[in-house]
Motif scaffolding. Structure first.
Motif, PDB file in Angstrom:
ATOM      1  N   SER A  59      51.435  17.464 -75.747  1.00  0.00           N
ATOM      2  CA  SER A  59      51.727  19.034 -76.772  1.00  0.00           C
ATOM      3  C   SER A  59      52.822  18.696 -77.148  1.00  0.00           C
ATOM      4  O   SER A  59      53.936  18.611 -76.593  1.00  0.00           O
ATOM      5  CB  SER A  59      50.947  19.289 -75.073  1.00  0.00           C
ATOM      6  OG  SER A  59      52.017  21.178 -75.761  1.00  0.00           O
ATOM      7  N   ASP A  66      52.807  26.065 -73.281  1.00  0.00           N
ATOM      8  CA  ASP A  66      52.187  24.697 -72.376  1.00  0.00           C
ATOM      9  C   ASP A  66      51.849  25.763 -70.986  1.00  0.00           C
ATOM     10  O   ASP A  66      50.697  25.162 -70.127  1.00  0.00           O
ATOM     11  CB  ASP A  66      53.498  24.033 -71.811  1.00  0.00           C
ATOM     12  CG  ASP A  66      53.401  22.698 -72.864  1.00  0.00           C
ATOM     13  OD1 ASP A  66      52.512  22.831 -73.895  1.00  0.00           O
ATOM     14  OD2 ASP A  66      54.381  22.098 -73.365  1.00  0.00           O
ATOM     15  N   CYS A  67      52.615  26.735 -70.141  1.00  0.00           N
ATOM     16  CA  CYS A  67      51.946  27.018 -69.080  1.00  0.00           C
ATOM     17  C   CYS A  67      51.204  28.032 -69.459  1.00  0.00           C
ATOM     18  O   CYS A  67      49.802  27.300 -68.741  1.00  0.00           O
ATOM     19  CB  CYS A  67      53.164  27.545 -69.125  1.00  0.00           C
ATOM     20  SG  CYS A  67      55.026  27.269 -68.339  1.00  0.00           S
ATOM     21  N   ILE A  79      50.570  18.103 -68.287  1.00  0.00           N
ATOM     22  CA  ILE A  79      51.002  18.350 -69.691  1.00  0.00           C
ATOM     23  C   ILE A  79      53.095  17.267 -70.275  1.00  0.00           C
ATOM     24  O   ILE A  79      53.328  18.007 -69.200  1.00  0.00           O
ATOM     25  CB  ILE A  79      50.912  20.020 -70.059  1.00  0.00           C
ATOM     26  CG1 ILE A  79      49.695  20.753 -70.051  1.00  0.00           C
ATOM     27  CG2 ILE A  79      51.377  19.942 -71.168  1.00  0.00           C
ATOM     28  CD1 ILE A  79      49.755  21.863 -70.132  1.00  0.00           C
ATOM     29  N   GLY A  81      55.176  17.499 -72.415  1.00  0.00           N
ATOM     30  CA  GLY A  81      55.053  18.601 -73.442  1.00  0.00           C
ATOM     31  C   GLY A  81      56.186  17.797 -74.639  1.00  0.00           C
ATOM     32  O   GLY A  81      57.463  17.531 -73.574  1.00  0.00           O
ATOM     33  N   ILE A  99      53.090  20.778 -65.271  1.00  0.00           N
ATOM     34  CA  ILE A  99      54.064  20.338 -66.647  1.00  0.00           C
ATOM     35  C   ILE A  99      55.147  19.319 -66.828  1.00  0.00           C
ATOM     36  O   ILE A  99      56.007  19.993 -65.732  1.00  0.00           O
ATOM     37  CB  ILE A  99      53.794  21.629 -67.438  1.00  0.00           C
ATOM     38  CG1 ILE A  99      53.281  22.508 -66.903  1.00  0.00           C
ATOM     39  CG2 ILE A  99      54.533  22.019 -68.432  1.00  0.00           C
ATOM     40  CD1 ILE A  99      52.922  24.349 -67.518  1.00  0.00           C
ATOM     41  N   HIS A 101      58.116  18.292 -69.314  1.00  0.00           N
ATOM     42  CA  HIS A 101      59.011  18.294 -70.019  1.00  0.00           C
ATOM     43  C   HIS A 101      60.899  17.747 -69.954  1.00  0.00           C
ATOM     44  O   HIS A 101      60.955  17.691 -69.157  1.00  0.00           O
ATOM     45  CB  HIS A 101      60.001  19.925 -70.856  1.00  0.00           C
ATOM     46  CG  HIS A 101      58.570  20.319 -71.499  1.00  0.00           C
ATOM     47  ND1 HIS A 101      58.857  20.451 -72.496  1.00  0.00           N
ATOM     48  CD2 HIS A 101      57.308  20.616 -71.311  1.00  0.00           C
ATOM     49  CE1 HIS A 101      57.639  21.382 -73.793  1.00  0.00           C
ATOM     50  NE2 HIS A 101      57.152  21.679 -72.056  1.00  0.00           N
TER      51      HIS A 101
END
Length: 402
Positions: A59, A66-67, A79, A81, A99, A101
């Motif tokens: 993403s 994303d959340c 995910i 991101g 998630i 990052h």
């Protein structure tokens, strides 16, 4: 788009999305159309999920989106991101969706471990970061890279076009910088606009002292964002800068370079927090921090910070008030007239929803047209004509004592 892989007997599906404004408005993508990313996910998931054990979403929508996607589509396992440069140091789960990052600028390498049961169901998932800031690069890497470029016939772009008489190297997203001031001023003088408003990501403050080559310039403006011209009222300009400062308190990623106006900000406890951030004396929210002390940024309300600091007005309002009443904006040495129209140049990135659509609501009110100019070419022409660059940050965003 999506792809399917098999790794150690496990079928893995990968679906990629980005927000529509990232490429829309860029000349080279005018013949393409971009669908809504959430609608694209909704359309692709059923067929893709049925063909894989692990479903990964790549993403470029940003941490908050994303959340929201993880909550809406719980069938997504993972995910990975980007876009908001959020730093997530350990597991961040929304339902069963992990998630991940890893910040930005190559500061971290993300690591994901999935543990499977005997029937190939995911039973454990873990995300961590490897800090790269202390890693010393191979000193021969550049030489080997250049040799490989020569072998492949790639232009090394080592032509010297000018000289930087001082270092323009600053931490990215740290507020006003000398290079950001120079670039925004250059745009304003070149297109004869009243105001220039640029997302900080359009200028990479890594120009070192010494000869400036085309390759160095490529790294400074690694993404030649299109420029747009239109008009806004003084009232809307006040609201834009009010919004920019209020979001900058939460995350320096939202800072925007500007030229054509000077801003004074009333000095009180809350405002001192803003300028401590500007001067890097203290970070209210470290660069790209996705969560703090185990809470998301949405949970760490600025209202609490305002109350703790004794601030009479909360900065975290809807952009219509809050810190706007503390701003004093001058144009040409005179107060900005709220009823007057001013010509404004900004980037296609902001026009089309970049920085989480914080500013596009202002640019949608009046027609903005794409300018037939290249920021990269503009800077290159400056060096070819003037040969040298010496520029000092002029503190066009300053504290006003009360």
């Amino acid at each position: 788009d999506h792809a399917l892989f098999v790794k150690e007997g496990v079928n893995i599906g990968v679906l990629g999305v980005c927000f529509q404004g990232l490429m829309r408005g860029q000349a080279e993508y005018e013949e393409y159309s971009f669908s809504d990313p959430v609608a694209a996910i909704e359309s692709a998931l059923p067929g893709l999920r049925s063909r894989c054990r692990v479903l990964i979403l790549l993403s470029h929508l940003g941490f908050q989106h994303d959340c929201e996607i993880a909550a809406r589509f719980p069938e997504i396992d993972l995910i990975i991101g980007g876009h908001t440069h959020t730093v997530i140091r350990s597991n961040h789960l929304v339902g069963r969706t992990l998630i991940c990052h890893s910040g930005g600028e190559g500061n971290f390498l993300g690591s994901v471990t999935l543990e499977f049961s005997e029937n190939l169901e995911i039973k454990e998932r873990e995300h961590s970061l490897i800090e790269l800031s202390g890693v010393v690069p191979d000193i021969d890497f550049r030489k080997r890279l250049d040799r490989e470029k020569i072998r492949r016939g790639i232009n090394l772009r080592d032509e010297v076009i000018g000289e930087a008489l001082s270092d323009f190297i600053t931490e990215k997203y740290s507020g006003e910088t000398a290079l950001g001031d120079f670039v925004s001023d250059l745009i304003r003088f070149s297109v004869q606009a009243d105001l220039v408003f640029l997302n900080a990501s359009s200028v990479n403050p890594i120009l070192s002292k010494g000869p400036v080559t085309l390759e160095k310039l490529q790294k400074v403006v690694y993404w030649d964002n299109d420029l747009y011209n239109g008009s806004l009222t003084g009232e809307e300009i006040y609201r834009i800068f009010s919004m920019m400062l209020s979001y900058f308190v939460e995350d320096p990623y939202f800072f925007c370079y500007f030229s054509g106006v000077r801003i004074e900000f009333t000095d009180d406890p809350m405002c001192r927090k803003v300028f401590q951030n500007l001067e890097k004396l203290e970070r209210i929210a470290p660069q790209s921090m996705g969560f703090k002390d185990g809470k998301s940024l949405d949970e760490v309300t600025l209202c609490d910070l305002c109350r703790r600091e004794g601030s009479p007005v909360c900065l975290r309002k809807d952009g219509k008030s809050g810190c706007e009443e503390r701003l004093s904006i001058t144009y040409g040495g005179m107060p900005l007239v709220r009823d007057n129209f001013y010509s404004v140049v900004t980037t296609g990135f902001l026009i089309n929803g970049g920085l989480e659509q914080k500013y596009s609501i202002f640019f949608e009110k009046y027609p903005f047209r794409r300018l037939d100019v290249s920021l990269k070419k503009m800077i290159e022409d400056y060096f070819r004509e003037n040969k040298t660059l010496r520029y000092v940050k002029d503190n066009r965003l300053a504290v006003k004592s009360v």
